[in-house]
Design a protein around this motif. Structure first.
Motif, PDB file in Angstrom:
ATOM      1  N   UNK A  81      36.196  48.618  42.778  1.00 40.13           N
ATOM      2  CA  UNK A  81      36.759  49.653  43.647  1.00 40.13           C
ATOM      3  C   UNK A  81      37.938  49.169  44.485  1.00 40.13           C
ATOM      4  N   UNK A  82      37.866  47.971  45.008  1.00 38.53           N
ATOM      5  CA  UNK A  82      38.958  47.473  45.849  1.00 38.53           C
ATOM      6  C   UNK A  82      40.277  47.472  45.094  1.00 38.53           C
ATOM      7  N   UNK A  83      40.229  47.067  43.820  1.00 39.79           N
ATOM      8  CA  UNK A  83      41.441  47.069  42.995  1.00 39.79           C
ATOM      9  C   UNK A  83      41.823  48.482  42.570  1.00 39.79           C
ATOM     10  N   UNK A  84      40.817  49.294  42.217  1.00 41.68           N
ATOM     11  CA  UNK A  84      41.097  50.650  41.735  1.00 41.68           C
ATOM     12  C   UNK A  84      41.727  51.526  42.816  1.00 41.68           C
ATOM     13  N   UNK A  85      41.247  51.397  44.057  1.00 42.17           N
ATOM     14  CA  UNK A  85      41.724  52.253  45.145  1.00 42.17           C
ATOM     15  C   UNK A  85      42.741  51.552  46.047  1.00 42.17           C
ATOM     16  N   UNK A  86      43.008  50.277  45.776  1.00 41.70           N
ATOM     17  CA  UNK A  86      43.953  49.500  46.571  1.00 41.70           C
ATOM     18  C   UNK A  86      43.567  49.469  48.046  1.00 41.70           C
ATOM     19  N   UNK A  87      42.303  49.201  48.301  1.00 38.99           N
ATOM     20  CA  UNK A  87      41.810  49.037  49.671  1.00 38.99           C
ATOM     21  C   UNK A  87      40.600  48.113  49.624  1.00 38.99           C
ATOM     22  N   UNK A  88      40.470  47.237  50.582  1.00 40.84           N
ATOM     23  CA  UNK A  88      39.348  46.305  50.620  1.00 40.84           C
ATOM     24  C   UNK A  88      38.101  47.032  51.125  1.00 40.84           C
ATOM     25  N   UNK A  89      37.169  47.336  50.210  1.00 38.82           N
ATOM     26  CA  UNK A  89      35.943  48.025  50.617  1.00 38.82           C
ATOM     27  C   UNK A  89      34.853  47.030  51.025  1.00 38.82           C
ATOM     28  N   UNK A  90      35.194  45.750  51.056  1.00 32.38           N
ATOM     29  CA  UNK A  90      34.298  44.700  51.539  1.00 32.38           C
ATOM     30  C   UNK A  90      32.989  44.656  50.768  1.00 32.38           C
ATOM     31  N   UNK A  91      33.089  44.782  49.445  1.00 29.35           N
ATOM     32  CA  UNK A  91      31.893  44.651  48.615  1.00 29.35           C
ATOM     33  C   UNK A  91      31.393  43.216  48.684  1.00 29.35           C
ATOM     34  N   UNK A  92      30.111  43.053  48.967  1.00 23.72           N
ATOM     35  CA  UNK A  92      29.522  41.722  49.105  1.00 23.72           C
ATOM     36  C   UNK A  92      28.230  41.662  48.302  1.00 23.72           C
ATOM     37  N   UNK A  93      28.242  40.906  47.221  1.00 27.92           N
ATOM     38  CA  UNK A  93      27.059  40.769  46.371  1.00 27.92           C
ATOM     39  C   UNK A  93      26.096  39.790  47.021  1.00 27.92           C
TER      40      UNK A  93
END
Length: 404
Positions: A81-93
């Motif tokens: 998502x961060x790359x697709x929407x060009x925003x850092x959604x702060x995904x943390x696995x």
């Protein structure tokens, strides 16, 4: 981050609800299908409902094959998502631990693990020693009232910044030509030719919506309103087997990170994770009554604190900073209602209960396909409203009751 434009009197598609589900549907309509004459309406502000009130946990370790495949696709979309929407959604696995405190709970964990493995999902049942290595703060001794016998470990699970997801979808949809209209409450849905005395209901078709800012002509309305889902559907003459209940959550003061995984306990009705800033975010199951109120309660705080301390006695000195509540739309089988209804042009993406945030990307993708093609995508076919008449329920209570 998005335009503020005048409300027009006609759109090809009107989406009711400016949360992640509504915004994702609008974005994928534009991005995947080139449908940009779309209005997203919200009676407050974008993300003001459950999208801005949840605990932002994502996972795909569900119980039914239909649910596992669905949520796994959503997790894939969150990963890019961060790359697709060009925003850092702060995904943390972080990894996701669902604790088992009884023999029956442990059997359910093994059941879920086998279903997950058959669907290619990384899940396994682990014992107390492995749990202690992953989450040293948990009390894995035999002393607690509910000793930890094992857990379902799901390494791909994690957390995402919910506000960033809302902003990302809204900004991306806006750039593609979709219009977002805040402070625009839907007061009625116009339907003609239906079986009801007012011309609404099954057999009818959508002709427009009435809002607090005027009437809009449209042939397609998508209901993405979570806790208010049944009220919106009633406007079109569509009855939903949904009850609305509050869900409370809370957050502590920030401390040094000591909890690297997401921890869930169905027996204790509690789930907890730690943000990058060091706050513990936790909550419980839905309140035991139907209500549209979103105020917190002392009973919730006391019960939650007691259960968290049973799991992690060492955090007794941490201070609780605040608590909040949101509305959950609960179905009898704990699975959503998605797709077409008996009213032509009226679609639903509702009934998500306590787990709507993690499903938002795939829901938007699949609902957009349904609107664009006029057919039901295979992935959401099991979640049709007709299943309650046919008796083909998709029972997810064992994986969704406190699995936020």
């Amino acid at each position: 981050m998005w335009r503020d434009v005048p409300l027009r009197n006609s759109y090809d598609v009107v989406i009711v609800g400016g949360g992640v589900h509504g915004l994702a549907t609008a974005y994928y309509l534009a991005a995947n299908h080139g449908i940009t004459d779309v209005a997203v309406l919200d009676k407050a502000y974008l993300g003001s409902g459950g999208s801005g009130r949840n605990t932002a946990i994502v996972r795909s370790n569900y119980l039914t094959p239909e649910g596992v495949a669905f949520y796994d696709r959503s997790l894939q979309l969150y990963n890019t998502m961060s790359a697709d929407l060009n925003i850092n959604v702060m995904f943390s696995e972080r990894g996701h631990l669902t604790l088992a405190h009884t023999d029956s709970a442990l059997r359910t964990m093994r059941w879920r693990a086998e279903v997950n493995k058959l669907q290619g999902i990384d899940s396994s049942v682990i014992g107390p020693d492995e749990i202690k290595k992953l989450a040293p703060s948990l009390d894995t001794s035999s002393h607690p009232r509910f000793p930890i016998l094992g857990a379902l470990y799901h390494p791909p699970g994690g957390i995402v910044r919910h506000d960033a997801v809302v902003w990302g979808y809204a900004r991306a949809a806006d750039h593609l030509g979709v219009e977002m209209h805040q402070q625009t409450e839907v007061t009625d849905i116009e339907v003609t030719g239906g079986d009801g005395p007012d011309g609404k209901g099954p057999g009818g078709r959508v002709t427009g919506v009435v809002t607090s800012r005027g009437r809009i002509s449209t042939p397609t309305v998508v209901n993405c309103t979570a806790g208010w889902a049944s009220l919106i559907s009633d406007m079109a003459g569509v009855k939903l087997p949904i009850s609305t209940r509050p869900l409370q959550a809370a957050v502590t003061e920030p401390v040094k990170v000591f909890l690297p995984t997401v921890v869930v306990s169905g027996s204790l009705h509690v789930y907890v994770s730690q943000t990058d800033r060091g706050e513990l975010v936790f909550g419980a199951s839905v309140d035991p009554y139907n209500n549209y109120g979103i105020t917190g309660s002392l009973e919730f705080t006391e019960e939650l604190a007691g259960h968290v301390l049973e799991l992690m006695p060492g955090i007794s000195k941490m201070r609780l900073l605040r608590q909040w509540s949101g509305l959950c739309d609960m179905t009898p089988d704990y699975s959503p209602v998605m797709g077409f209804t008996g009213v032509d042009g009226f679609l639903c993406d509702v009934g998500w209960g306590t787990y709507g945030f993690k499903a938002a990307p795939v829901s938007g993708e699949q609902m957009a396909e349904a609107v664009a093609t006029g057919t039901t995508p295979e992935m959401i076919a099991p979640f049709s409203l007709d299943r309650f008449h046919a008796g083909t329920l998709v029972g997810e209570k064992g994986a969704a009751a406190v699995g936020h």
